[in-house]
Design a protein around this motif. Sequence first.
Motif, short mmCIF file in Angstrom:
data_model
loop_
_atom_site.label_atom_id
_atom_site.label_comp_id
_atom_site.label_asym_id
_atom_site.label_seq_id
_atom_site.Cartn_x
_atom_site.Cartn_y
_atom_site.Cartn_z
N CYS A 1 0.35 -1.40 0.13
CA CYS A 1 0.09 -0.10 0.14
C CYS A 1 0.74 0.99 -0.36
N PHE A 2 2.10 1.03 0.41
CA PHE A 2 2.92 2.63 0.25
C PHE A 2 3.55 2.46 -0.41
N SER A 3 4.20 1.71 -1.08
CA SER A 3 4.40 1.77 -2.42
C SER A 3 3.63 2.40 -3.05
N ALA A 4 2.24 2.04 -3.35
CA ALA A 4 1.47 2.38 -4.34
C ALA A 4 1.67 3.73 -3.77
N LEU A 5 0.98 4.51 -2.58
CA LEU A 5 1.43 5.84 -2.13
C LEU A 5 1.69 6.65 -3.06
N LEU A 6 3.48 6.07 -2.88
CA LEU A 6 4.66 6.94 -3.32
C LEU A 6 4.24 6.59 -4.68
N LEU A 7 3.87 5.79 -5.59
CA LEU A 7 3.87 5.92 -7.29
C LEU A 7 2.92 7.28 -7.33
N GLY A 8 1.65 7.28 -6.44
CA GLY A 8 0.80 8.00 -6.56
C GLY A 8 1.16 9.61 -6.33
N PHE A 9 1.93 9.64 -5.31
CA PHE A 9 2.63 11.17 -5.17
C PHE A 9 3.64 11.18 -6.07
N LEU A 10 4.27 10.67 -6.69
CA LEU A 10 5.13 10.87 -8.07
C LEU A 10 4.15 10.93 -9.21
N GLY A 11 3.36 10.55 -9.38
CA GLY A 11 1.85 11.21 -10.38
C GLY A 11 1.42 12.13 -10.23
N LEU A 12 1.06 12.45 -8.93
CA LEU A 12 0.70 13.80 -8.89
C LEU A 12 1.15 15.39 -9.12
N ALA A 13 2.98 15.07 -8.75
CA ALA A 13 4.07 15.55 -8.71
C ALA A 13 4.11 15.79 -10.55
N ALA A 14 3.68 14.57 -11.17
CA ALA A 14 4.34 14.76 -12.35
C ALA A 14 2.59 15.94 -13.18
N PHE A 15 1.37 15.27 -13.00
CA PHE A 15 0.18 16.34 -13.10
C PHE A 15 0.31 18.09 -13.06
N THR A 16 0.84 18.18 -11.78
CA THR A 16 1.16 19.67 -10.90
C THR A 16 2.60 20.09 -12.20
N ALA A 17 3.14 19.40 -12.55
CA ALA A 17 4.04 19.89 -13.71
C ALA A 17 3.45 20.18 -14.36
N PHE A 18 2.96 19.42 -15.53
CA PHE A 18 1.89 19.56 -16.32
C PHE A 18 1.42 20.88 -16.08
N ALA A 19 0.19 20.92 -14.72
CA ALA A 19 -0.48 22.13 -14.56
C ALA A 19 0.36 23.36 -15.03
N LEU A 73 3.64 14.45 -19.06
CA LEU A 73 3.61 14.35 -17.53
C LEU A 73 2.15 13.95 -17.91
N ALA A 74 1.40 14.73 -18.17
CA ALA A 74 -0.42 14.30 -17.51
C ALA A 74 -1.30 12.87 -18.44
N ILE A 75 -0.30 12.93 -19.09
CA ILE A 75 -0.75 11.10 -19.64
C ILE A 75 0.09 9.90 -18.58
N VAL A 76 1.50 10.35 -18.31
CA VAL A 76 2.14 9.29 -17.52
C VAL A 76 1.19 9.80 -16.36
N ALA A 77 0.91 11.31 -15.66
CA ALA A 77 0.26 11.02 -14.42
C ALA A 77 -1.18 9.91 -14.28
N ILE A 78 -2.55 10.18 -15.61
CA ILE A 78 -3.08 9.43 -15.28
C ILE A 78 -2.84 7.51 -15.28
N LYS A 79 -2.22 7.51 -15.97
CA LYS A 79 -1.33 6.11 -16.31
C LYS A 79 -1.02 5.72 -14.84
#
Length: 440
Positions: free
Chosen positions: A188-206, A213-219
């Motif tokens: 679960c923690f590993s998934a949350l860590l990946l989620g943080f990276l996805g959130l960071a990727a979409f934030t960078a895109f915004a 990076l938005a597509i990477v975040a969604i995937k």
Amino acid sequence: MNMESQSLRIPCARTIEAEGPNLACILELSVHEESASRLAELPALLSAAPHRLMFFAGAMAIVVSMLWWACVLGSGVYGFAFPVSPVPAGWAHSFFTQFGMLPFFMFGFLLTVFPRWMAQPALGKREYVPVFAGVFGGYLLSNAGLLDHKPLLLAGLLLMLTGWAYALTVLGRILARNGAQDRTAISCFSALLLGFLGLAAFTAFAFGASPELAIVAIKIGTFGLLLPIYFTVCHRMLPFFSASAIGSRYKVFKPAWSLPLFWLLALGHLVMELARLQQWLWLIDVPLTAFFLVHWIRWQPWKCMRPGLLAVLHIAAAWLPLALALYALQSLLLHFEGSLLLGRAPVHALTIGFFGSMLVAMVTRVTQGHSGRPLEMGCIPWLTFGLLQAVALIRILAELMPDSSRWLAMAAIAWLLAFLPWVIRSAWIFLTPRVDGKPG
């Protein structure tokens, strides 16, 4: 007794009549004071346990996210004016359902069970309230920003990122004190860590970085965050709930090899999607379909159709092999015919069918138990669960309809109608004390 009651009521009536408006004002004032007192107690009541705060946020987000999306789709179909999103609306919908709406429930669950799984003291308010403030505050700010206010969107994403980072810190400390020995918690923690990276990727895109990076975040949101946490929790809790309800007739299936093999397949799917190798995804998705089908069968759903609170868990889990079978079929069609005939049907079989159904099933169970209520499904959760199955089918079939835009709007509205009674009931429970008088 009746005579005493009557004798008590008569003087009261006479007193009110005699005092007139003055007493009426006093009574009205006392009612207002009592209401104000109850409102003042709501923050303490809502923050009495992490699941209360985060489940309440999730319930609100179910309405906020889908109401916005229904308006976006409806404006396209029916031609009414609606504020334009600062980022592509389809991407915003995928992102905020995956990183905003559903994670509230995951945080509420994990902030509650992490200490229990690893035999540690329950978390205090200083540890989970900031997570709520950051992630939910950021979510609300971001959704206001979707109404053509980009600065609010950017500020909200940064606040979400801060709240998510704090959650990782809190949960990471629990994991570290345990020596990282609990496989479920690690997963679960590993998934949350990946989620943080996805959130960071979409934030960078915004903020202006590459749209890739938005597509990477969604995937990442689908196969790096949501699916790993959902399956990990099912792997631990479905056999436990089933054995608790059925007893010795139930054979627990929770092999140690499941989580490592799952992660290998899920990451394989994610990497191939990011590499745009959709025509080869069937090489991963066929084994992944078989993997989920084996687990669903070994969880013996035919033994678990009663009570209803257990049945819905197994019915929801049936969407998992079905969704991955659609992913595999989509990839095979692309490989041999060059066609994406199913469109986004596979992802919605997974997100609405599995994630949505399991959300209602699992959160209803946790809510019932943690509010001191009987472990029963109840009419409203059954209604929402049943309607949600129809919503999933509508959304899947919308990809095959000639006028798909109207069907998409219909599916969004149907989601709102299906969830609204459940959201209202859940919010009432989260905003009122436990019925058994216990704390929490």
